[in-house]
Scaffold this motif. Structure first.
Motif: not given
Length: 278
Positions: A127-129, A133-134, A151-154, A212-214
């Motif tokens: 699933m896209p992080v 976001v909302p 970042i954590f979920l990514g 994480a940087w992405n």
């Protein structure tokens, strides 16, 4: 049989330095190839920009990018953005490692834990992080915990699945020997499985820190007032391509330093795996 074959059908492996498969490689040649891989894109950039082949608003010259970088450091407090983004990435990455690595070990070791976590990990990691976001903003607000959570979920689920795969590659014979020598399940987990996957854990973290940087740019879209991702977005809004390129270069430089740190840690912690690790 081989002697009776026609000479034309005999195949011999010709020695090769450039195309050798895990047979050693001259260090000077490796450095030369790496340097060439960096110089060619820079030369192409210089030719296109200095030669006027591309409009500066789309591709500024290296000199313009460097001048903008100096201005950003001396007049626009870019160093604060570097520290802010590094803090967010480090904190999100650290929490993702603290959660994902134990889950991955449990999934790879126990079928019960694999049955428990696999449906969640296997589904959510696709699933896209950005779609979350909302909801994250609704639950956590617009402060730092929201950015760190993104970042954590990514990366947390990728940490778990990669560590679990590393555990599964441990030969069953190794576990059987441990049981034969009188080890219980706790001993096998702590003294056999965990030491065996330490190289894979370090490699997993080294690969996923790039993720994480992405996700940093996505996290800093949310009411941020500083950070490298925020700087990229702000510069893009005003068509300041030189600042965008310099900020991206700073992120890449931090990434290279991080990757070097992980490689150094790998060599210090697991010297026996230095030659066999990918």
């Amino acid at each position: 049989m081989l002697n009776s074959l026609p000479k034309s059908r005999k195949r011999y492996l010709k020695p090769s330095v450039f195309w050798s498969i895990r047979q050693g490689f001259p260090r000077w040649l490796g450095l030369l190839i790496s340097l060439t891989a960096l110089v060619i894109p820079l030369l192409l950039w210089a030719v296109l920009s200095y030669g006027g082949w591309v409009t500066p608003i789309f591709l500024p010259t290296p000199t313009a990018v460097l001048q903008s970088g100096i201005q950003m450091f001396t007049q626009e407090n870019l160093l604060l953005d570097v520290f802010a983004s590094s803090y967010r990435v480090f904190l999100g990455f650290l929490v993702a490692a603290a959660v994902g690595v134990p889950i991955g070990i449990a999934m790879g070791t126990f079928y019960s834990m694999e049955s428990l976590f696999s449906p969640i990990v296997g589904t959510v990691r696709y699933m896209p992080v950005a779609a979350f976001v909302p909801l994250i903003v609704l639950w956590l607000g617009l402060d730092e915990p929201t950015r760190v959570t993104i970042i954590f979920l990514g990366i947390v689920f990728f940490n778990a699945i990669m560590v679990a795969d590393a555990v599964k590659f441990i030969p069953n014979e190794l576990l059987s020997v441990a049981y034969t020598l009188g080890a219980n399940r706790f001993d096998v987990l702590v003294r056999v499985i965990v030491p065996a996957i330490v190289p894979s854990i370090i490699d997993t973290l080294r690969v996923n820190v790039a993720g994480a940087w992405n996700y940093l740019v996505i996290s800093e879209l949310i009411a941020s007032e500083n950070g490298l991702g925020f700087r990229v977005i702000q510069s893009q809004r005003y068509l300041q391509t030189d600042k965008v390129l310099f900020t991206i270069a700073i992120i890449g430089l931090i990434g290279l330093l991080t990757d070097f740190t992980f490689k150094l840690l790998f060599n210090l912690v697991t010297p026996w795996a230095e030659r066999t690790s990918a």
